[in-house]
Design a protein around this motif. Structure first.
Motif, PDB file in Angstrom:
ATOM      1  N   LYS A 187       0.829  -1.211   0.000  1.00 18.33           N
ATOM      2  CA  LYS A 187       0.000   0.000   0.000  1.00 18.33           C
ATOM      3  C   LYS A 187       0.862   1.261   0.000  1.00 18.33           C
ATOM      4  O   LYS A 187       0.545   2.250  -0.668  1.00 18.33           O
ATOM      5  CB  LYS A 187      -0.925   0.007   1.222  1.00 18.33           C
ATOM      6  N   LEU A 188       1.950   1.222   0.758  1.00 17.10           N
ATOM      7  CA  LEU A 188       2.843   2.376   0.794  1.00 17.10           C
ATOM      8  C   LEU A 188       3.477   2.606  -0.571  1.00 17.10           C
ATOM      9  O   LEU A 188       3.585   3.748  -1.038  1.00 17.10           O
ATOM     10  CB  LEU A 188       3.929   2.174   1.856  1.00 17.10           C
ATOM     11  N   ALA A 199      -3.120   9.779  -3.062  1.00 18.50           N
ATOM     12  CA  ALA A 199      -1.929   9.305  -2.352  1.00 18.50           C
ATOM     13  C   ALA A 199      -2.063   9.560  -0.857  1.00 18.50           C
ATOM     14  O   ALA A 199      -1.731   8.694  -0.033  1.00 18.50           O
ATOM     15  CB  ALA A 199      -0.682   9.991  -2.904  1.00 18.50           C
ATOM     16  N   LEU A 200      -2.569  10.731  -0.506  1.00 19.17           N
ATOM     17  CA  LEU A 200      -2.761  11.050   0.913  1.00 19.17           C
ATOM     18  C   LEU A 200      -3.781  10.117   1.560  1.00 19.17           C
ATOM     19  O   LEU A 200      -3.598   9.676   2.705  1.00 19.17           O
ATOM     20  CB  LEU A 200      -3.211  12.503   1.063  1.00 19.17           C
ATOM     21  N   ARG A 201      -4.840   9.810   0.840  1.00 18.64           N
ATOM     22  CA  ARG A 201      -5.853   8.908   1.393  1.00 18.64           C
ATOM     23  C   ARG A 201      -5.250   7.542   1.705  1.00 18.64           C
ATOM     24  O   ARG A 201      -5.455   6.983   2.791  1.00 18.64           O
ATOM     25  CB  ARG A 201      -7.016   8.757   0.410  1.00 18.64           C
ATOM     26  N   VAL A 202      -4.471   7.022   0.755  1.00 24.76           N
ATOM     27  CA  VAL A 202      -3.888   5.686   0.927  1.00 24.76           C
ATOM     28  C   VAL A 202      -2.824   5.687   2.021  1.00 24.76           C
ATOM     29  O   VAL A 202      -2.793   4.804   2.889  1.00 24.76           O
ATOM     30  CB  VAL A 202      -3.291   5.187  -0.409  1.00 24.76           C
ATOM     31  N   ALA A 234      -0.350   4.749   7.638  1.00 29.44           N
ATOM     32  CA  ALA A 234       0.155   5.321   8.891  1.00 29.44           C
ATOM     33  C   ALA A 234      -0.713   4.920  10.080  1.00 29.44           C
ATOM     34  O   ALA A 234      -0.202   4.655  11.174  1.00 29.44           O
ATOM     35  CB  ALA A 234       0.228   6.842   8.774  1.00 29.44           C
ATOM     36  N   ASP A 235      -2.023   4.856   9.875  1.00 27.34           N
ATOM     37  CA  ASP A 235      -2.937   4.498  10.963  1.00 27.34           C
ATOM     38  C   ASP A 235      -2.795   3.032  11.373  1.00 27.34           C
ATOM     39  O   ASP A 235      -2.955   2.693  12.551  1.00 27.34           O
ATOM     40  CB  ASP A 235      -4.385   4.769  10.547  1.00 27.34           C
TER      41      ASP A 235
END
Length: 228
Positions: free
Chosen positions: A65-66, A81-84, A89-90
């Motif tokens: 995913k990263l 990209a920010l959504r993924v 990170a979570d």
């Protein structure tokens, strides 16, 4: 990959060895041997826990995913990209993956002109100095702290060789903080890490600013670079 039962068993054995050594040390028995066993047991527990977290990240497919988020960033799909990467990170269990995800969040936030959000992302890293210095410096510069950003980059340059991108950023900071002459001098020092187009860009900027003294040394170096 170790099973959950095997992981728990190895941690239990390490903890038992750690406790036995600690009790021996407390009662004044075994001396140096107990101290060494205690340290080794503690290190084994930490290493096992770190490995378990990395295996859990891999099991969830977070590394992939990263990588997907990085590809989205490179294609300019920054919001996706920010959504993924926020998901990564979570969910990340290991410090290594969490750091990589938070740094990518910071780069994406910088790209959409949200430097404070980028700084907030890096602030989530628990250890002081855990963030990549280039990323940290870029964030501080975007937040208006160019002098502090230069300090971060200079400190890192004393520790190890910077990447081409970080070197170009350092040159840019020199131009804005210390002046074009200093930037051109740094460019000459770093020729081995730069490409011809990088040097030509600095030279054009110096020429357009009317700083002939700063540009002259670079201009003399260009023929040699073109032949290389």
């Amino acid at each position: 990959m170790a099973t959950l039962g095997e992981s728990k068993a190895s941690i239990a054995v390490a903890l038992l060895a750690f406790l036995v050594a600690g009790v021996s040390l407390w009662h004044g028995q075994a001396g140096l041997t107990a101290m060494v066993a205690t340290a080794c047991g503690f290190a084994l527990v930490i290493a096992r826990l770190r490995q378990d977290r990395e295996e859990e990240d891999a099991r969830r497919g977070l590394d992939e995913k990263l990588q997907y988020a990085r590809e989205l960033q490179q294609r300019g799909a920054l919001q996706e990209a920010l959504r993924v990467v926020h998901q990564v990170a979570d969910l990340a269990q290991s410090a290594k993956l969490q750091r990589a995800a938070l740094e990518l969040i910071a780069w994406c936030e910088l790209a959409v002109d949200r430097p404070e959000a980028a700084r907030d992302a890096l602030s989530c890293l628990r250890e002081a100095g855990a963030a990549d210095p280039y990323c940290q410096a870029a964030v501080e510069d975007a937040c208006g702290n160019s002098l502090w950003a230069l300090h971060i980059v200079e400190r890192e340059a004393r520790r190890r060789e910077l990447s081409r991108e970080a070197t170009l950023f350092r040159i840019d900071l020199y131009a804005r903080v210390r002046g074009l002459e200093a930037a051109c001098a740094l460019t000459l020092e770093q020729l081995g890490r730069l490409q011809l187009e990088d040097v030509e860009r600095v030279l054009r900027f110096a020429d357009s600013a009317g700083d002939s003294r700063a540009a002259s040394a670079l201009a003399h170096a260009l023929p040699q670079l073109r032949r290389a």
